[in-house]
Design a protein around this motif. Structure first.
Motif, PDB file in Angstrom:
ATOM      1  N   LEU A 235       0.856  -1.182   0.000  1.00 27.24           N
ATOM      2  CA  LEU A 235       0.000   0.000   0.000  1.00 27.24           C
ATOM      3  C   LEU A 235       0.898   1.240   0.000  1.00 27.24           C
ATOM      4  N   ALA A 304      -2.862   5.130  -0.421  1.00 24.95           N
ATOM      5  CA  ALA A 304      -3.551   4.680  -1.628  1.00 24.95           C
ATOM      6  C   ALA A 304      -3.494   3.168  -1.686  1.00 24.95           C
ATOM      7  N   GLY A 305      -4.626   2.564  -2.047  1.00 30.54           N
ATOM      8  CA  GLY A 305      -4.688   1.128  -2.235  1.00 30.54           C
ATOM      9  C   GLY A 305      -4.855   0.793  -3.708  1.00 30.54           C
ATOM     10  N   PHE A 306      -5.419  -0.349  -3.959  1.00 26.60           N
ATOM     11  CA  PHE A 306      -5.621  -0.884  -5.313  1.00 26.60           C
ATOM     12  C   PHE A 306      -6.291   0.157  -6.201  1.00 26.60           C
ATOM     13  N   LEU A 307      -5.749   0.349  -7.369  1.00 26.00           N
ATOM     14  CA  LEU A 307      -6.275   1.292  -8.357  1.00 26.00           C
ATOM     15  C   LEU A 307      -6.280   2.723  -7.835  1.00 26.00           C
ATOM     16  N   GLY A 308      -5.454   2.970  -6.817  1.00 26.38           N
ATOM     17  CA  GLY A 308      -5.298   4.330  -6.315  1.00 26.38           C
ATOM     18  C   GLY A 308      -6.340   4.778  -5.311  1.00 26.38           C
ATOM     19  N   THR A 309      -7.247   3.887  -4.929  1.00 25.27           N
ATOM     20  CA  THR A 309      -8.298   4.278  -3.968  1.00 25.27           C
ATOM     21  C   THR A 309      -7.683   4.825  -2.676  1.00 25.27           C
TER      22      THR A 309
ATOM     23  N   ALA B  32      -3.282   1.370 -14.882  1.00 26.80           N
ATOM     24  CA  ALA B  32      -3.171   1.575 -13.439  1.00 26.80           C
ATOM     25  C   ALA B  32      -1.883   0.936 -12.955  1.00 26.80           C
ATOM     26  N   GLU B  33      -1.400   1.426 -11.818  1.00 25.38           N
ATOM     27  CA  GLU B  33      -0.199   0.858 -11.219  1.00 25.38           C
ATOM     28  C   GLU B  33      -0.592  -0.309 -10.307  1.00 25.38           C
ATOM     29  N   ILE B  35      -0.587  -1.028  -7.285  1.00 25.11           N
ATOM     30  CA  ILE B  35      -0.588  -0.749  -5.843  1.00 25.11           C
ATOM     31  C   ILE B  35      -1.367  -1.847  -5.132  1.00 25.11           C
ATOM     32  N   GLY B  36      -0.855  -2.316  -4.035  1.00 25.37           N
ATOM     33  CA  GLY B  36      -1.544  -3.340  -3.251  1.00 25.37           C
ATOM     34  C   GLY B  36      -1.260  -4.758  -3.707  1.00 25.37           C
ATOM     35  N   GLY B  78     -16.833   5.242  -5.956  1.00 22.08           N
ATOM     36  CA  GLY B  78     -15.453   5.643  -5.674  1.00 22.08           C
ATOM     37  C   GLY B  78     -14.481   4.497  -5.527  1.00 22.08           C
ATOM     38  N   VAL B  79     -14.908   3.270  -5.816  1.00 27.51           N
ATOM     39  CA  VAL B  79     -14.013   2.119  -5.679  1.00 27.51           C
ATOM     40  C   VAL B  79     -13.101   2.002  -6.898  1.00 27.51           C
ATOM     41  N   PRO B  81     -11.638   3.993 -10.500  1.00 26.75           N
ATOM     42  CA  PRO B  81     -11.541   5.288 -11.174  1.00 26.75           C
ATOM     43  C   PRO B  81     -12.640   5.377 -12.243  1.00 26.75           C
ATOM     44  N   TRP B 294     -17.640   1.092   1.579  1.00 26.41           N
ATOM     45  CA  TRP B 294     -16.657   1.508   2.568  1.00 26.41           C
ATOM     46  C   TRP B 294     -16.935   0.885   3.917  1.00 26.41           C
ATOM     47  N   ALA B 323     -11.503  -2.742  -2.576  1.00 25.72           N
ATOM     48  CA  ALA B 323     -10.168  -2.331  -3.006  1.00 25.72           C
ATOM     49  C   ALA B 323      -9.095  -2.970  -2.140  1.00 25.72           C
ATOM     50  N   PRO B 327      -6.733  -7.023  -4.587  1.00 25.31           N
ATOM     51  CA  PRO B 327      -5.350  -7.376  -4.939  1.00 25.31           C
ATOM     52  C   PRO B 327      -4.882  -8.625  -4.202  1.00 25.31           C
TER      53      PRO B 327
END
Lengths: 383, 383, 383, 383
Positions: A235, A304-309, B32-33, B35-36, B78-79, B81, B294, B323, B327
């Motif tokens: 993360l 930021a988590g997965f996909l930037g959330t 996307a990067e 992340i996670g 918002g989960v 983009p 959330w 999110a 991952p």
């Protein structure tokens, strides 16, 4: 000579030292349980460190208020159980008799001071027939020390001292004296103390172990346990903001901006080391006198988590500073005494678990520091 | 046959599966990067697990809403983009074509169902020439399964199924079918799934690896990083109270008291294992629909330090459930596929890092679980 | 001449103004509900203030990025629903055409500037046949303005301006121009704006109403609702500590220590006024860029209760700055337009509800401010 | 007859009563300041309520532990300053002599019990020549009372009692006895007490004032100050979740699910009344014994702002239950005694400020309740 170990506090009448003395006396009298005493955990007890019943207390301080009075104040503030100071009056008076006047920042002849401190240490050791004396700096945090070529080697330092210069802050004079007298040293504050190349050299020469610095007792303790979570889950920490509200003497000292910077620097180092990248976010240390011996820290982590959330975590730590620090001080004395007994000198990186800014290692992850400590205990037990 | 790996989701149109599919497609398209994504960390990449570009998605679900529609809803919450669902429309439609109707709790002929599921798995594998298919249960949490002698051995279970009895909850029927078809299985929910002795026996017989259960994504993640702090500092935790506010489907499922208990049980086990003693304190899981995808958890730890001084720590975790989970699901598929490739079957305890209630181990400390995972990766890399 | 009301933003391309424009357009098109719009509450609707459908937008800004672009960025940051900017493209382009270049701190001829601003205001009013134009300062916070004798009276100020001196910060030049052009003025930032005696005199001369300053949108909103609790229960607040983490433009501006002080001063005034005594405790405003348009505040209140028992309260407020400010700006425009319509000039203390540092009153208690506002509405309705 | 006022506690050996007695004695001896004593605030002192020095204490309790012992325990838990119990030993012993055995839920002959309680009250009044005696219920919370036609009118109730039925919970028997003896009654718990139509009729007949119920000391105090913020800003509260961690006797009583419901019901009513619509969100009350006399509440508010933007607020309240309740109890006695002195009988809605579930009014907004209380004080002062 007995098997007893001397514990010499720099700042012996301060909250941490008073709590440590009262606590050690209470536990060995059966008046309290050893909560918070790490050295007694099974995985560390194998080290064969001396027990609390083998500790004899002494120290320096620049103030003169009796320990019993200090203990009463700490009891009134909820740090000590109300009944303890009276129950330990005799022992506290005996400890009081072992305390000597401390040195101050502005004193001129540093060489003479160092010699006087070393003489106090030797006299204490001889008076009680102690196996060794461990010196622990729990005095007020000093401002950061300006760079000085005299710090860079023992030769340069000795020359400066002999020339009547005043290159050392008080904490470093105590460290010099300790090493000169063959005493292990625990730097429990962020002050420079033994962390100058010249003093590291001196410790090596005398084969004296030392450790530090800046006891990890609250916000940073939690931070170095939590930051690895983000790293191990890949993360991305975007910012880590923190505020520390401190009362008591520590709050007053750190309220002075020139003093606070060394503490903030020491706190900030760990996060970058753990996450592998610089992390923005403010870090405040504030003096809030009405909190007394208590401190409250609030940290806010934006990540930021997965996909930037974007997500957040926040924590609030409300602890009693002296009650958190005192058992660690006792643990460090016992473990460092055992290290000394095995003949090892120099900085002890394996004690990083106890410190915000550990010597001789960049390891800040709490769990890994536990592994290092357990390994040290095993190796000490094997000697 | 290609090197590609099939990923078969039970609950393929749910939030976690949809986020995982969209995320994997986005990352491999450079949108996307990662992340996670734990499996790409250097210390785990040595395992040689298949990359995200080698994954082909399919699955079962009892609902029929198109994946693209689900992705739009997740973007609105918002989960995801906002631009991703449209950018991946073609790929999502292709995945949609691989989804099949799921089984329901009340369906009568369980043997026939199992055979149908296994046939779906085999057909998917053959249709795409996949090296293997990993089945992942990310469907809604089931109520705890009542004890049944048919669960105790494969022979008893087969006899019950052959007799037309209905001994298995849906999650365990999927696990049976997966093992029968030679597919590794990830139990990402607290449902029984493969965690019945009869199914463990079946997995062993087919030399299929599996892991679980109940993804560790939020409160428990932090708890298993923090509880060791108290243990390693010899601080006494007096109570640990927690409340979890969940929206979305998970909240609705867990709002039902018969479902919530299995989740609470799974959450409570870790703390006692870490601290070595029972810890009181309420643990709530509440459905708060307006939170959507959330979740917010608040934990309050009351503990005693030196001389019994009472202190507290509290934390608030505000995260996006899907999110956080997605991952990990991808990581588990990749690592378990690699385990399967090396020929190992049975429960994989070294994946405990990902789970609240890990199979085949009582190790709940997060940092130790990281060590176990890194060691697994090294051993997989050495094959 | 129509019944329409002009809204002239100083800082028209900033987040608050953009959100206000998009929101007003969305609500009157039925694309959004009027959440957060105070003037429509029954107890305030009696004032007879103009509706959102009667507002025409224009303004000054020193930057030139199109409103539509700004709206897209706000949507990407979660401040605006993603579909709104496109749905309102035509209206936003029309508003864009009403925007004019703003003045900068260092511009030399202040008298000429003021005349140019006033001319822009008059031209806007005439171009659209507006009943009146309300000017709203939502530009970046200025540093505190040094004392200057020219601020003390209109005569002194006019003399300084005529002498080619530059006594006024930009916000005060806008206020001067507004009053000269007969336009009501809302000081929504802590900048000096109309809060100089000379300008108050000018407003009185032109019978123009004005209000301010510094919109009360987050931490202070809660603080002024909570502090009266302690007062009314005779509890003794020992310290009130606060930290504000801000991203976005506001964070960047306030990260500059010379700017932050005016905001901190404005925040601190209220607490002392409510509790009747000075309250210690740090108050931090920090720039945390990764938070974007979001801000998080943490407050810690340490108080003594019966027999001196120490207790604490803490709160965390996580809000979207522009979404909190924008509806208040629209409310203020509508209410101040109605005040103007009734012929009243000078500072409007009854709008204190909206401000951290209200003009012409020391009343900071939120509930009492509500009472004042309701009374104002009733009196406006009775005209 | 003196001007003195009797204070008769139901639950006289409980934490709240003990703290109130110790506190009143300490303040009037100059050993403590009147922190938390509302009736001494200037805007309420005008009521002319009797001073703390005019209070004489007595009461019922079902346990027999001496008050001095209870005071020692409260001091050990940090509720009372350690030196107070010893300093007030004589006065506490004198109060102990005024305490009488209480009634229990299962006792059979309710009419006889009521008569005995009334006789105790009258004897206390005569023994000390008291102007009046105010009865205060601070005993443990009872489970909700099932509907009974005997509660609906005094005639029906008297008939049931005369018939040897047992229609009343203990708290209502005390209320009956108080009214019969002409004593004002404070219902400080959520128990039924005087809140049955039959008892309200009895109070009216005897022209005795009474008030209640359920002291507003913590989470609800803050909630009723915060909820109006959302209402006055037209923000939409989507959910309001809360958890209350209680130790001590209150926690144990409320840990029983049949008892907790009456407290939860009482807590939930206010929010809907303030916001004008039903608000979802869990509300938990948990017994956490290690917290002792302390309680911690965490509330999480999820709300929508302008254009639907989602935001959150959360607060943590960490207070000492008895220290919060005790001064309110003293205030209520003094104010209700003054109401009685002016000849007014029946429920006193203007004391809503003190209660979670106020009688004879739906007003829950704290600030408005303050206005009501100030108006009451003014009217009492004018008599």
């Amino acid at each position: 000579m007995s098997d007893d170990i001397g514990v010499w506090f720099v700042g012996a009448r301060g909250s941490v030292a008073t709590t440590a003395v009262v606590g050690a006396l209470a536990i060995r009298s059966g008046l309290a349980e050893p909560i918070g005493c790490v050295a007694d955990l099974p995985e560390l007890a194998v080290a064969g460190a001396p027990g609390l019943d083998r500790l004899v207390f002494g120290g320096h301080d620049v103030v003169e208020v009796p320990l019993a009075k200090r203990a009463d104040l700490l009891a009134a503030d909820g740090v000590l159980p109300p009944y303890l100071p009276a129950a330990l009056a005799t022992e506290l008076a005996a400890t009081d008799a072992e305390l000597r006047p401390g040195v101050r920042a502005g004193d001129p002849d540093q060489r003479a001071q160092i010699d006087r401190i070393a003489a106090d240490l030797s006299a204490f050791r001889e008076r009680h027939g102690l196996a060794r004396v461990v010196v622990v700096d729990v005095s007020s945090t000093e401002p950061p020390v300006p760079p000085d070529p005299a710090h860079e080697s023992l030769a340069a330092l000795d020359a400066a001292l002999d020339a009547g210069l005043a290159p050392l802050p008080p904490s470093s004079r105590y460290a010099y004296a300790a090493f000169q007298a063959g005493c292990p040293f625990v730097a429990f504050t962020p002050s420079a103390g033994p962390r100058l190349p010249a003093l590291a050299e001196l410790a090596q020469n005398h084969a004296v172990p030392w450790c530090g610095s800046d006891g990890k007792t609250g916000e940073t303790l939690i931070k170095t346990a939590l930051a690895p979570v983000f790293a191990s889950r890949a993360l991305r920490v975007l910012s880590w903001s923190g505020v520390n509200l401190l009362g008591g003497g520590d709050g007053a000292t750190l309220g002075d901006p020139t003093h606070v910077q060394s503490k903030i620097d020491s706190k900030a180092r760990g996060l970058e080391a753990i996450l592998g990248h610089r992390v923005d976010g403010p870090l405040h240390i504030d003096n809030v006198p009405d909190l007394g011996e208590w401190k409250t820290a609030w940290d806010h982590v934006h990540f930021a988590g997965f996909l930037g959330t974007r997500m957040t975590m926040q924590f609030t730590w409300a602890g009693c500073d002296s009650a958190l620090a005192a058992p660690l001080v006792l643990d460090l004395v016992r473990l460092l005494a055992r290290v000394h007994e095995t003949g090892r000198g120099g900085p002890v990186a394996e004690l990083a678990f106890f410190f915000k800014d550990p010597v001789a290692t960049d390891e800040h992850r709490l769990a890994t520091q536990v592994d290092m400590l357990v390994a040290l205990a095993a190796s000490l037990g094997a000697v």
